[in-house]
Design an enzyme around this catalytic site. Structure first.
Site, PDB file in Angstrom:
ATOM      1  N   GLY A  11     -49.054 -31.813  14.342  1.00  0.00           N
ATOM      2  CA  GLY A  11     -50.193 -31.957  13.858  1.00  0.00           C
ATOM      3  C   GLY A  11     -50.448 -33.761  14.048  1.00  0.00           C
ATOM      4  N   VAL A  24     -51.923 -49.246  23.585  1.00  0.00           N
ATOM      5  CA  VAL A  24     -52.618 -49.488  24.750  1.00  0.00           C
ATOM      6  C   VAL A  24     -52.729 -51.760  24.984  1.00  0.00           C
ATOM      7  CG1 VAL A  24     -55.522 -49.495  25.571  1.00  0.00           C
ATOM      8  CG2 VAL A  24     -54.702 -47.450  24.646  1.00  0.00           C
ATOM      9  N   GLY A 104     -41.304 -31.787  16.991  1.00  0.00           N
ATOM     10  CA  GLY A 104     -41.501 -31.059  18.007  1.00  0.00           C
ATOM     11  C   GLY A 104     -42.081 -32.110  19.533  1.00  0.00           C
ATOM     12  N   THR A 125     -46.116 -38.365  11.217  1.00  0.00           N
ATOM     13  CA  THR A 125     -46.431 -37.198  10.844  1.00  0.00           C
ATOM     14  C   THR A 125     -46.306 -36.994   9.299  1.00  0.00           C
ATOM     15  OG1 THR A 125     -45.460 -35.141  10.217  1.00  0.00           O
ATOM     16  CG2 THR A 125     -43.665 -37.065  11.061  1.00  0.00           C
ATOM     17  N   ILE A 126     -47.413 -36.878   8.484  1.00  0.00           N
ATOM     18  CA  ILE A 126     -47.211 -36.819   7.396  1.00  0.00           C
ATOM     19  C   ILE A 126     -46.094 -36.043   6.102  1.00  0.00           C
ATOM     20  CG2 ILE A 126     -49.961 -36.867   7.119  1.00  0.00           C
ATOM     21  CD1 ILE A 126     -49.750 -33.989   5.673  1.00  0.00           C
ATOM     22  N   ASP A 127     -44.822 -35.458   7.089  1.00  0.00           N
ATOM     23  CA  ASP A 127     -44.331 -35.597   6.502  1.00  0.00           C
ATOM     24  C   ASP A 127     -43.129 -36.020   6.213  1.00  0.00           C
ATOM     25  OD1 ASP A 127     -46.301 -32.463   6.927  1.00  0.00           O
ATOM     26  OD2 ASP A 127     -44.529 -31.926   7.910  1.00  0.00           O
ATOM     27  N   ASP A 129     -41.008 -36.252   7.370  1.00  0.00           N
ATOM     28  CA  ASP A 129     -39.091 -35.993   8.104  1.00  0.00           C
ATOM     29  C   ASP A 129     -38.563 -36.657   9.035  1.00  0.00           C
ATOM     30  OD1 ASP A 129     -40.988 -35.402  10.054  1.00  0.00           O
ATOM     31  OD2 ASP A 129     -40.792 -32.524   8.897  1.00  0.00           O
ATOM     32  N   MET A 169     -48.381 -30.237   1.193  1.00  0.00           N
ATOM     33  CA  MET A 169     -48.038 -29.742   2.235  1.00  0.00           C
ATOM     34  C   MET A 169     -46.241 -30.507   1.995  1.00  0.00           C
ATOM     35  SD  MET A 169     -51.047 -30.456   4.898  1.00  0.00           S
ATOM     36  CE  MET A 169     -50.777 -28.974   6.229  1.00  0.00           C
ATOM     37  N   GLY A 170     -45.740 -30.930   3.606  1.00  0.00           N
ATOM     38  CA  GLY A 170     -44.739 -31.582   4.039  1.00  0.00           C
ATOM     39  C   GLY A 170     -44.343 -30.419   4.561  1.00  0.00           C
ATOM     40  N   ILE A 250     -56.800 -31.053   4.019  1.00  0.00           N
ATOM     41  CA  ILE A 250     -57.390 -32.419   3.602  1.00  0.00           C
ATOM     42  C   ILE A 250     -56.543 -33.024   3.162  1.00  0.00           C
ATOM     43  CG2 ILE A 250     -57.150 -32.006   0.666  1.00  0.00           C
ATOM     44  CD1 ILE A 250     -59.398 -33.087   0.505  1.00  0.00           C
TER      45      ILE A 250
END
Length: 319
Positions: A11, A24, A104, A125-127, A129, A169-170, A250
């Protein structure tokens, strides 16, 4: 090490581009060639690889998403898929990779390292986690997106005297719900890491109504269950009108906050330093505002935990 690659996988999260830029430019500063691997591990297997220059990452630090694009790959989970990827890396003379993504993505990096190909993971990742780091790239931006939504929804909840259930989410982690719920003054927060009883949620709403409160905000982490189902249970128990807002994707977009831009820049640069030092199978992170690195395998073997003292505080402040 003369040539390294960089890819984003899983994600997308705000700040990934800032991390790519840091990788870079840090590498080129040290006279190392950098190759962008497009479409994640899928692009790695099919050779979607292009050399990146300083200008290739100009004007991207403020952009959400990822200019390298992203994809999930079932084939890369197989040994055959992994060998395809390594064959492409050798074809381009790439000697190490920086992998930006979640657990992942880390599993893919772990497999490449086990096959003798050096990888360093950067938590994107926004989670929030990933064990071993206090924050992941994108979490702060997603959090602020959710808080902004809560503030707006509360205006309507107050005007119409309704209870709103907001699903965030999460995945299996409750960090977004917990932090946003506490910052947004939610009356109830439901997260996967803490057991709850619907009777207690109902009781809290009843106490609020008894003291004249006619609106409430309930924040639900998607790992807990459906906000729609929770809304129906509340309506049937209290005979009140509820509304449900599922914020969805969003939360994954938008220009990254200053915090995420700085975090991504620091972690991306540190990943290059580890490859230069001959370290492999490592992941970078931040603890108490200090950069750290740890074994990817170790991180994957651990379970992410939320700060339950914050959850207790949110309960005490929402009486």
């Amino acid at each position: 090490m003369k040539k390294i690659g960089v890819l984003t996988s899983g994600g997308d999260s705000p700040g990934m581009n800032a991390a790519v830029r840091a990788v870079v430019r840090k590498a080129i500063y040290h006279n190392i060639e950098v190759y962008g691997i497009y479409q994640g591990y899928t692009g790695l297997m099919t050779g979607q690889i292009k050399k990146l220059e300083l200008g290739s990452v100009g004007d991207i630090i403020h952009r959400g998403g990822t200019v390298l694009y992203s994809a999930r790959s079932e084939e890369f989970k197989t040994e055959e898929g992994q060998k395809k990827g390594i064959e492409q890396l050798r074809k381009f003379g790439i000697e190490g990779i920086v992998v930006i993504g979640g657990d992942g993505s880390y599993r893919g990096a772990e497999k490449l390292t086990q096959h003798g190909f050096p990888c360093v993971g950067v938590p994107g990742t926004i989670d929030n986690d990933i064990p071993g780091t206090d924050f992941t790239i994108g979490f702060d931006t997603a959090l602020n997106t959710v808080i902004d939504a809560i503030d707006k929804i509360r205006d309507t909840a107050t005007s119409h005297e309704r209870t709103y259930i907001i699903e965030v989410m999460g995945r299996h982690a409750g960090d977004i719900a917990l932090w946003a719920g506490l910052a947004g003054g939610a009356e109830t927060i439901l997260i996967p890491e803490a057991d709850y009883k619907m009777e207690e949620v109902i009781s809290r709403l009843e106490r609020g109504h008894e003291r004249g409160k006619r609106h409430s905000i309930i924040v639900v982490a998607e790992g807990v269950g459906s906000a729609v189902d929770i809304g129906k249970q509340i309506e049937s128990s209290l005979n009140i009108e509820t509304r449900v807002s599922i914020l969805g994707h969003i939360q994954r977009g938008g220009s990254p906050t200053a915090f995420d831009r700085v975090l991504a820049s620091r972690l991306g640069a540190r990943a290059v330093e580890l490859l230069m030092a001959g370290k492999e199978g490592r992941a970078v992170g931040i603890q108490s505002n200090k950069l750290v690195d740890f074994s990817i395998s170790e991180a994957l073997s651990q379970k992410h935990e939320v700060d339950l003292s914050m959850y207790q505080l949110s309960t005490e402040l929402s009486i």
